[in-house]
Design a protein around this motif. Structure first.
Motif, mmCIF file in Angstrom:
data_model
loop_
_atom_site.group_PDB
_atom_site.id
_atom_site.type_symbol
_atom_site.label_atom_id
_atom_site.label_comp_id
_atom_site.label_asym_id
_atom_site.label_seq_id
_atom_site.Cartn_x
_atom_site.Cartn_y
_atom_site.Cartn_z
ATOM 1 N N GLY A 1 -2.496 12.716 9.403
ATOM 2 C CA GLY A 1 -3.201 12.183 8.237
ATOM 3 C C GLY A 1 -2.373 12.302 6.972
ATOM 4 O O GLY A 1 -2.284 11.358 6.175
ATOM 5 N N LEU A 2 -1.746 13.455 6.801
ATOM 6 C CA LEU A 2 -0.921 13.657 5.604
ATOM 7 C C LEU A 2 0.321 12.770 5.633
ATOM 8 O O LEU A 2 0.744 12.242 4.596
ATOM 9 C CB LEU A 2 -0.527 15.139 5.464
ATOM 10 C CG LEU A 2 -1.686 16.065 5.069
ATOM 11 C CD1 LEU A 2 -1.266 17.528 5.163
ATOM 12 C CD2 LEU A 2 -2.185 15.747 3.657
ATOM 13 N N VAL B 1 0.516 9.821 7.073
ATOM 14 C CA VAL B 1 0.054 8.468 6.743
ATOM 15 C C VAL B 1 -0.127 8.333 5.226
ATOM 16 O O VAL B 1 0.323 7.362 4.604
ATOM 17 C CB VAL B 1 -1.262 8.132 7.480
ATOM 18 C CG1 VAL B 1 -1.884 6.847 6.921
ATOM 19 C CG2 VAL B 1 -1.020 7.986 8.973
ATOM 20 N N ALA B 2 -0.760 9.339 4.590
ATOM 21 C CA ALA B 2 -0.976 9.294 3.137
ATOM 22 C C ALA B 2 0.365 9.239 2.409
ATOM 23 O O ALA B 2 0.548 8.448 1.473
ATOM 24 C CB ALA B 2 -1.796 10.498 2.690
ATOM 25 N N LEU C 1 1.942 5.844 2.768
ATOM 26 C CA LEU C 1 1.276 4.836 1.933
ATOM 27 C C LEU C 1 1.765 4.922 0.484
ATOM 28 O O LEU C 1 2.079 3.902 -0.137
ATOM 29 C CB LEU C 1 -0.243 5.012 1.987
ATOM 30 C CG LEU C 1 -0.923 4.647 3.313
ATOM 31 C CD1 LEU C 1 -2.411 4.994 3.267
ATOM 32 C CD2 LEU C 1 -0.737 3.167 3.640
ATOM 33 N N VAL C 2 1.826 6.136 -0.080
ATOM 34 C CA VAL C 2 2.225 6.227 -1.498
ATOM 35 C C VAL C 2 3.718 5.919 -1.668
ATOM 36 O O VAL C 2 4.121 5.326 -2.667
ATOM 37 C CB VAL C 2 1.881 7.591 -2.138
ATOM 38 C CG1 VAL C 2 0.378 7.780 -2.189
ATOM 39 C CG2 VAL C 2 2.562 8.747 -1.446
ATOM 40 N N VAL D 1 4.074 1.777 0.308
ATOM 41 C CA VAL D 1 3.154 0.669 0.032
ATOM 42 C C VAL D 1 2.775 0.619 -1.450
ATOM 43 O O VAL D 1 2.717 -0.449 -2.050
ATOM 44 C CB VAL D 1 1.880 0.766 0.910
ATOM 45 C CG1 VAL D 1 0.994 -0.457 0.700
ATOM 46 C CG2 VAL D 1 2.250 0.904 2.374
ATOM 47 N N SER D 2 2.537 1.790 -2.062
ATOM 48 C CA SER D 2 2.047 1.757 -3.452
ATOM 49 C C SER D 2 3.011 1.072 -4.427
ATOM 50 O O SER D 2 2.546 0.423 -5.368
ATOM 51 C CB SER D 2 1.686 3.170 -3.926
ATOM 52 O OG SER D 2 2.828 3.897 -4.286
ATOM 53 N N ALA E 1 1.948 -2.446 -4.604
ATOM 54 C CA ALA E 1 0.535 -2.738 -4.868
ATOM 55 C C ALA E 1 0.410 -3.736 -6.016
ATOM 56 O O ALA E 1 1.305 -3.866 -6.845
ATOM 57 C CB ALA E 1 -0.207 -1.447 -5.209
ATOM 58 N N GLY F 1 3.053 9.497 -6.470
ATOM 59 C CA GLY F 1 2.051 9.530 -5.416
ATOM 60 C C GLY F 1 2.160 10.775 -4.553
ATOM 61 O O GLY F 1 1.155 11.392 -4.182
ATOM 62 N N ILE G 1 -0.793 13.419 -4.004
ATOM 63 C CA ILE G 1 -1.477 13.836 -2.775
ATOM 64 C C ILE G 1 -1.296 15.335 -2.541
ATOM 65 O O ILE G 1 -2.189 15.997 -2.034
ATOM 66 C CB ILE G 1 -1.059 13.004 -1.529
ATOM 67 C CG1 ILE G 1 0.432 13.037 -1.287
ATOM 68 C CG2 ILE G 1 -1.553 11.591 -1.616
ATOM 69 C CD1 ILE G 1 0.845 12.285 -0.025
#
Lengths: 122, 230
Positions: free
Chosen positions: A14-15, A17-18, A21-22, A25-26, A29, A78, A82
């Motif tokens: 989970g971490l 993936v987070a 993403l930041v 992907v961010s 955005a 990011g 997180i």
């Protein structure tokens, strides 16, 4: 109930993936105004917006001061976000459980990755 | 949906700050009973994940963007009280560290983005669960639809605050209409992201999904591979 992955692995995935993403992907955005900002522009109350009191802090607006590469700056902010969110929420919920929790005799038994600390709260 | 300082007048902001403090205080008292050994780190992960996904603005119609708020996602995974606190942590970190969302606006930003979505959205989720099949798919659909509706609820909450203490001259009716229409579109994105995430957790660790704990174990893991029964 059955589980496909161990709890520790689930948390780690989970971490990751987070973080992915930041970091990746961010920076891509959309930078268009969000729903509220757009309505404020269209309906003419955007002028009411005041500058943020912390607008000059090192990580304001999801950019790390001193990092010139925009994508990297966003991604790093990011990662900071997180990390601090995980730590702050973890500390808060640890405290809430200790002070407000009760023992849960009906709770699921701990998985192999759980510590053996007894769950009862004072 | 992060409102800056200045959109809502000071008395209304103070009142919303008090409402937020009351709501968060209630959630803090209720959350303890919902937290077991695993849910403490899980709540940390959910908070961090919501922070991450809130950075991913996606385009919607007419030069506008939206991002996940995450209240229903957190509430379905952890229960409404813990879930509302997860989003509260995110909103506070964003305001203090990233200058996103004003400081005097923190009260109504917490009410709108954390309390209305997690508590209001969870009520919608519970209602949908009653009419949908008691399967993983039912939980996923209820999560997605409730998440979408929660965004519209939040846009109504902001419109109500604007009606009470908005500083701009725009009519409440047009603000409400504009807020709801754009947030219906953002809500679709919220619904999709929420459904995908809940589906992924249900596939890997169904025991960690608060909103699915009424499902029989056989329904949860018909296609289980490893099958460490607990």
């Amino acid at each position: 109930m059955r589980a496909r992955v161990g709890f520790g692995l689930f948390l780690a995935l989970g971490l990751v993936v987070a973080a992915g993403l930041v970091l990746f992907v961010s920076p891509r955005a959309s930078s268009e105004p969000d729903g509220l900002e757009k309505v404020a522009e269209d309906e003419g109350f955007i002028e009411g917006a005041e500058d943020h009191a912390l607008a000059d802090t090192p990580t304001a607006d999801y950019a790390v001061k001193g990092v010139d590469d925009e994508a990297l700056s966003t991604g790093l902010s990011g990662l900071i976000g997180i990390t601090i969110t995980f730590a702050a929420a973890g500390a808060l919920f640890f405290a809430v459980r200790r002070t407000g929790g009760r023992s849960r005799p009906d709770g699921a038994p701990p998985t192999s990755s759980d510590s053996s600390r007894d769950g009862a709260a004072a | 949906m992060h409102a800056p300082d200045g959109f809502i007048d000071a008395p209304t902001s103070i009142a919303m700050g008090a409402l937020a403090a009351g709501g968060v205080g209630l959630a803090l008292r209720k959350a303890g009973a919902d937290l077991d050994e695993k849910r403490v780190p899980l709540a940390g992960l959910v908070s961090a994940f919501i922070f991450a996904v809130q950075m991913l603005n996606f385009p919607v119609a007419g030069g506008t963007s939206g991002h996940l708020m995450g209240g229903v996602l957190a509430a379905v995974l952890l229960g409404p009280w813990v879930g509302s606190l997860c989003v509260t942590v995110v909103v506070v970190v964003q305001a203090l560290l990233f200058a996103d969302g004003g400081l005097t606006a923190l009260g109504f930003n917490v009410v709108n983005m954390a309390l209305v979505t997690a508590l209001g959205g969870y009520l919608v989720f519970v209602g949908l669960r009653k009419v949908l099949p008691k399967t993983k798919g039912g939980v996923v659909v209820a999560s997605g639809v409730a998440a979408g509706i929660s965004v519209v609820l939040t846009s109504l909450a902001f419109s109500l605050e604007y009606a009470i203490g908005g500083t701009g001259g725009a009519s409440v009716a047009t603000v409400t209409t504009s807020m709801v229409s754009v947030h219906v579109l953002i809500g679709i994105g919220e619904g999709i992201i929420t459904a995908l995430t809940v589906g992924a957790v249900l596939a890997s660790r169904p025991d960690l999904v608060w909103g699915a704990r009424d499902l029989p174990a056989a329904t949860l893991a018909p296609d289980d591979l490893v099958g460490a029964a607990s």
